[in-house]
Design an enzyme around this catalytic site. Structure first.
Site, PDB file in Angstrom:
ATOM      1  CD  GLU A 175     -57.295  18.651 -82.937  1.00 57.31           C
ATOM      2  OE1 GLU A 175     -58.092  19.588 -82.793  1.00 57.31           O
ATOM      3  OE2 GLU A 175     -57.236  17.691 -82.147  1.00 57.31           O
ATOM      4  CB  CYS A 231     -47.770  15.126 -79.949  1.00 62.18           C
ATOM      5  SG  CYS A 231     -48.853  13.710 -80.012  1.00 62.18           S
ATOM      6  CB  CYS A 277     -52.105  11.504 -73.593  1.00 58.50           C
ATOM      7  SG  CYS A 277     -51.947   9.827 -74.140  1.00 58.50           S
ATOM      8  CB  CYS A 301     -58.430   2.500 -77.978  1.00 55.62           C
ATOM      9  SG  CYS A 301     -57.139   1.563 -78.823  1.00 55.62           S
ATOM     10  CB  CYS A 326     -57.784   5.993 -85.059  1.00 54.67           C
ATOM     11  SG  CYS A 326     -56.787   4.581 -84.562  1.00 54.67           S
ATOM     12  CB  CYS A 339     -58.539   6.826 -78.026  1.00 56.55           C
ATOM     13  SG  CYS A 339     -57.727   7.903 -79.201  1.00 56.55           S
TER      14      CYS A 339
END
Lengths: 351, 221
Positions: free
Chosen positions: A97, A110, A335, A121, A117, A124
């Site tokens: 995305e 962005c 975010c 974290c 990933c 996230c």
């Protein structure tokens, strides 16, 4: 605009050096490489057929093996605030995305650098889908080139899915295409690459690129940062900052620190004090970010009034601090919310 | 890209490099540094090939340093590494990383070669009262199984995802954690393995009321 074919090599995203090498390999004049870069990055053609100053033979030779290699987003979601989230499908069936964020004086895109990933974290959404692969420079740049707002974008941030410094070579190649005269000719000051601070890659990035750097900090205390960011076990934030001090980044190039605000976790006067101590003397800014809650998270966002207090307290200690506006929350584009996990699971079910 | 330039490095002669399961190896060289159990080193065959990070799998006082690795067929380093023999050399960095502080009665949860730092902690005598939960697809991938069985007894739990019924728990680590009746939410949990396993297991522990501050994760990258 064309979609990828399965077996042709995309030209978009290649550096000038690579395009010249392709021309030589295909027994075309060396200057053909330069001509291709002009068609790709200055004249924005989407097929090799449209590169009309190349000979017919050259176009046929190239078309046999290569393609421009652009693919349109497969879905777009639009937020009440004008933010748009674009979904791209790669040729290997994986999804990423990108978020387009228009403002009165600028428009920021962005972009993602990986599918999923590895960094895990706690706060996230992307991390929750695990890691499915690195994006190529073509796939990174396609997120810019293939959206309808391509020509309106003024700034790019590498803050989408993935850890850019875990895919540094492709990220550097994409920023080289973006910033070179033979490429898209952007100023590196309009590009920010964000990382959790993988030190060897960060040092290489600082040496090889002039783009801005953003580091995800989120907690100045070692044990507390470990609980939300496993990378702290390998590259403690104090070591990251020590490397940044050595790099001595000044002038127009900017280092910023991202700091997501978690209620009662990292937003106390104790954190202000430690943060100011950690960043003391470093030319930088801190961006405070509202936490957008994710499913089953033990974390809650800090209320707005406390964020303002935190900003003021940090500012009073001499740290330049801003609060980032939240955008695209209603379409999961804000975010930390980008994720293609649902599509991943749907694909698994279909197999 | 990981590079050598950020490390102090030395060339070490291999004492042994033995295949312990299909595609899995333990490489040993003589120790020329002190380290803390849980630390990693960068390892490579020469400085022109990107190093990879490996947790040390041996004890802090062992004469030989052990590195547990699995061969990735399409990888750049491990196919070369697996061909090395006793007497060949590797390049190693000084140890680094802070996945080293272990609370009393820790719970170690690992998948695959993620067991390495926990083996090091146990072999270093730093994990009194530990419970080790290890996930693997088949029995032969339970590295250090005899050591853990002898020393931890019933506190060593093998989660075998593709085994038939046997002495192990049949299923993935996450399936075990979901149904673990003896889960003590006050203990400290340490996770090491793939991103998927770490994130999924952490979410499960949190959903079972383990405070996130009680969970420390090491990631592969």
């Amino acid at each position: 605009m064309t979609n990828h074919s399965q077996n042709k090599i995309p030209l978009y995203g290649k550096t000038l050096e690579e395009l010249i090498a392709i021309a030589i390999q295909e027994k075309l004049p060396k200057f053909t490489g330069k001509q291709i870069s002009e068609w790709l990055y200055h004249k924005h053609v989407d097929t090799i057929d449209k590169m009309t100053n190349l000979s017919k033979v050259a176009r046929e030779t190239l078309s046999a093996k290569y393609e421009v290699g652009l693919s349109e987003p497969v879905k777009v979601s639009e937020s009440n605030d004008g933010t748009k989230k674009y979904l791209f499908e790669n040729e290997n069936g994986k999804f990423v995305e990108a978020a387009y964020i228009p403002e009165s004086d600028r428009a920021t895109l962005c972009v993602s650098s990986q599918v999923g990933c590895k960094m895990g974290c706690l706060f996230c959404m992307t991390g929750k889908q695990g890691f499915q692969g690195n994006l190529t420079a073509n796939q990174i740049l396609n997120q810019l080139r293939s959206i309808p707002e391509f020509e309106k974008v003024t700034n790019i941030v590498y803050m989408g899915m993935g850890e850019p410094f875990d895919n540094l070579q492709n990220v550097l190649q994409s920023t080289e295409v973006l910033t070179s005269d033979w490429g898209l000719g952007w100023s590196p000051r309009r590009i920010t690459v964000s990382s959790i601070g993988i030190i060897p890659a960060m040092n290489e990035f600082i040496a090889k690129s002039q783009c801005h750097l953003a580091i995800s900090l989120h907690n100045p205390f070692d044990d507390e940062r470990k609980a939300i960011m496993p990378i702290q076990n390998v590259y403690p934030i104090a070591d990251v900052i020590s490397e940044l001090r050595k790099a001595n980044i000044r002038g127009q190039r900017r280092v910023s620190f991202e700091y997501i605000m978690f209620d009662g976790i990292n937003d106390t006067p104790r954190h202000v004090k430690e943060l100011a101590k950690l960043l003391s003397g470093l030319q930088c800014r801190v961006n405070l970010i509202r936490f957008h809650s994710i499913p089953n998270s033990p974390l809650q966002g800090t209320p707005d009034n406390k964020i303002i207090e935190f900003r003021d307290a940090l500012t009073a200690k001499g740290v330049f601090t801003t609060i980032r506006a939240s955008r695209g929350q209603d379409i999961q584009a804000a975010c930390g919310l980008l994720s293609t996990k649902a599509l991943l699971e749907k694909n698994k079910d279909n197999k | 890209m990981k590079t050598w330039s950020d490390f102090e490095i030395s060339q070490r002669r291999i004492v042994s490099n033995i295949q312990i399961a299909p595609g899995a190896y333990i490489l040993k060289f003589r120790r020329n540094f002190n380290f803390l159990a849980g630390q990693v080193i960068a390892l490579g065959v020469n400085i022109n090939i990107e190093p990879r990070y490996y947790s040390i799998a041996s004890g802090e006082n062992d004469e030989l340093v052990s590195i547990l690795y699995s061969e990735k067929i399409d990888g750049k380093l491990t196919p070369m590494l697996s061909l090395l023999k006793s007497g060949d050399t590797v390049i190693v960095s000084n140890p680094f990383g802070t996945f080293t502080q272990v609370a009393p009665k820790p719970v170690f949860i690992a998948s695959g070669t993620g067991i390495a730092p926990f083996a090091s902690m146990c072999l270093s005598g730093k994990a009194k009262g530990a419970t080790v939960i290890h996930g693997a697809p088949y029995s032969e991938y339970f590295y250090f199984a005899s050591y853990f069985s002898e020393n931890l007894g019933k506190h060593y739990i093998q989660c075998c995802s593709r085994c038939m019924q046997g002495s192990q728990f049949v299923g993935r680590v996450t399936k075990f954690v979901k149904s673990w009746t003896d889960l003590d939410t006050n203990r400290q949990f340490y996770l090491c393995g793939s991103a998927e396993m770490v994130v999924e297991t952490r979410d499960l522990l949190i959903s079972r009321n383990v405070p996130f501050q009680n969970i420390t994760a090491e990631i592969y990258f």
